[in-house]
Design an enzyme around this catalytic site. Structure first.
Site, mmCIF file in Angstrom:
data_model
loop_
_atom_site.group_PDB
_atom_site.id
_atom_site.type_symbol
_atom_site.label_atom_id
_atom_site.label_comp_id
_atom_site.label_asym_id
_atom_site.label_seq_id
_atom_site.Cartn_x
_atom_site.Cartn_y
_atom_site.Cartn_z
ATOM 1 N N HIS A 121 0.864 -1.180 0.000
ATOM 2 C CA HIS A 121 0.000 0.000 0.000
ATOM 3 C C HIS A 121 0.901 1.230 0.000
ATOM 4 C CE1 HIS A 121 -2.821 2.979 1.684
ATOM 5 N NE2 HIS A 121 -3.803 2.163 1.352
ATOM 6 N N ASP A 198 3.295 -4.005 8.212
ATOM 7 C CA ASP A 198 2.036 -3.294 8.020
ATOM 8 C C ASP A 198 0.916 -4.283 8.308
ATOM 9 O OD1 ASP A 198 -0.313 -2.193 7.061
ATOM 10 O OD2 ASP A 198 0.467 -1.692 5.079
ATOM 11 N N GLN A 201 -4.298 -4.965 7.224
ATOM 12 C CA GLN A 201 -5.240 -5.942 6.683
ATOM 13 C C GLN A 201 -5.194 -7.291 7.399
ATOM 14 O OE1 GLN A 201 -7.538 -5.182 4.579
ATOM 15 N NE2 GLN A 201 -6.794 -3.174 3.935
ATOM 16 N N LYS A 224 -10.435 -0.493 10.673
ATOM 17 C CA LYS A 224 -10.612 -1.698 9.870
ATOM 18 C C LYS A 224 -11.006 -2.894 10.727
ATOM 19 C CE LYS A 224 -7.237 -0.205 6.390
ATOM 20 N NZ LYS A 224 -8.135 0.128 5.283
ATOM 21 N N CYS A 362 -4.751 2.326 -3.707
ATOM 22 C CA CYS A 362 -3.497 2.876 -3.173
ATOM 23 C C CYS A 362 -2.332 1.918 -3.402
ATOM 24 C CB CYS A 362 -3.624 3.217 -1.687
ATOM 25 S SG CYS A 362 -4.829 4.517 -1.344
#
Length: 408
Positions: A121, A198, A201, A224, A362
């Protein structure tokens, strides 16, 4: 709770869109919020609203207890060694920028390397571009296999003795692939590099143990995972956080201020200048309670079954291209409908009450790797069911018919 009981906890899922029941398939962008989280934020503003760490009055004490209590809850949720290693941020983007600026720019120099992947991303790509430009370091990319997965031999070939940082998404927001971050971290540590993960997700969908992963930094967002927008977390190993300088200065993060010099508070407060996101932290704590009541393992199993069902149903449709592997993915399916722009697909689906994402997500370098300009994405969460997938497939059939007639 079963699926029906879970859905009842989300007020927005009773909405009607364009005359159809809402089918929300955009949780990878932001999840919906359960009543428990909405009530927790409202309760804070109605009963405890005050600034933290400053006032000795009752409201100030209650607000501070709620804010710092949320930090303790996040530390336990991640299995972090200490709540002092939990930094509240505005989200994953801010957390990753903090590492790229506060850490990478101090340890990297001319000839050093920062290693990432083409699937990142922009929030886990642009900060490293800027760190490389500022320090003279080289930005390197691990190659991807044809299905978008990562081969550990390619990691070993890319990471060298000059590598200072390896930054990678745990789960791709486009391909859905779950990366072997623990093994990648071991390779990074062999050469003295740090691993930055990261977790935007991954954190909503699976049990996270930062100690077992062996990561040096881990970032994620609350919105999220059923929490409010505007709240995120950076976890870091204590010795790294203590060595880092803050990148935002002002009130609350200081220990002593003189006319020409200042010193910083201890962890974690030296990174939290100004009034923090108090209500967001309260909401995030409530979201963690909600997810843990259901169980992260149960959520993982539910989504694995659902995404497999969606993958099979969509792949059986003529003219649908699906990106990423069938196995080892989080709950999203990214696809294109032949000869129809994904924005047009999403627009028609919306007329049936179905919310999907369309665009480059993104991830412009990844779009170029896939040789497409954009894709559509259906992403699932604990409140989605097979009937939502069926509604998507039916609406896509209507979409094909609509554009087929239009072309004719």
């Amino acid at each position: 709770m079963n699926a029906a009981e879970i859905r009842e906890q989300f007020p927005i899922l009773s909405e009607t869109i364009n005359g159809h029941p809402l089918v929300y398939l955009d949780s990878a962008a932001t999840s919906q919020k359960p009543r428990q989280v909405i009530d927790a934020v409202a309760r804070y503003y109605e009963h405890d609203n005050a600034n933290v760490h400053r006032g000795v009055h009752t409201l100030g004490s209650r607000a501070t207890d709620a804010y710092e209590g949320a930090r303790v809850k996040v530390a336990r949720f991640l299995n972090a060694p200490s709540e002092q290693q939990i930094i509240f941020t505005r989200g994953t983007t801010t957390a990753l920028n903090l590492v790229a600026t506060g850490y990478a720019r101090t340890v990297c120099g001319e000839g050093d390397e920062i290693v990432i992947t083409p699937m990142e991303h922009h929030s886990n790509l642009i900060p490293w571009q800027q760190a490389a430009k500022a320090t003279g370091a080289t930005l390197k990319y691990m190659p991807l296999q044809p299905d978008g997965t990562i081969d550990l031999e390619d990691v070993r070939a890319t990471v060298t003795s000059r590598t200072k940082v390896v930054a990678i998404t745990y789960a791709s927001n486009v391909l859905g692939v779950i990366n072997p971050v623990q093994a990648i971290g071991e390779i990074a540590h062999e050469v003295g590099a740090v691993l930055v993960v990261d977790g935007a997700q991954s954190t909503p969908h699976m049990k996270i143990d930062v100690q077992a992963l062996g990561c040096d930094f881990y970032a994620f967002s609350g919105h999220k995972m059923c929490g409010p927008t505007g709240i995120g977390v950076l976890y870091g190993k204590r010795e790294l956080l203590e060595a880092m300088e803050p990148i935002e200065y002002g009130g609350e993060m200081i220990d002593f201020v003189d006319l020409h010099e200042s010193t910083w508070k201890e962890l974690p407060w030296k990174f939290e200048g100004g009034t923090p996101i108090i209500a967001g932290a309260v909401g995030l704590a409530a979201a963690i309670d909600f997810l843990e009541e259901i169980g992260l393992d149960a959520i993982d199993r539910h989504e694995s079954q659902l995404v497999a069902y969606a993958y099979d149903r969509l792949s059986a449709m003529e003219g649908i291209s699906i990106y990423g592997p069938r196995e080892g993915r989080v709950g999203l399916v990214t696809f294109n409908l032949a000869d129809v722009h994904p924005h047009d697909v999403a627009t028609v689906l919306d007329t049936y009450g179905i919310a999907v994402r369309a665009g480059h997500h993104c991830c412009q370098p990844l779009m170029r790797w896939l040789e497409v300009s954009a894709t559509a994405r259906a992403s699932f969460y604990l409140y989605n069911t097979e009937s939502d997938v069926d509604a998507l497939v039916d609406a896509l059939r209507h979409t094909k018919e609509f554009f087929g007639h239009a072309a004719g």
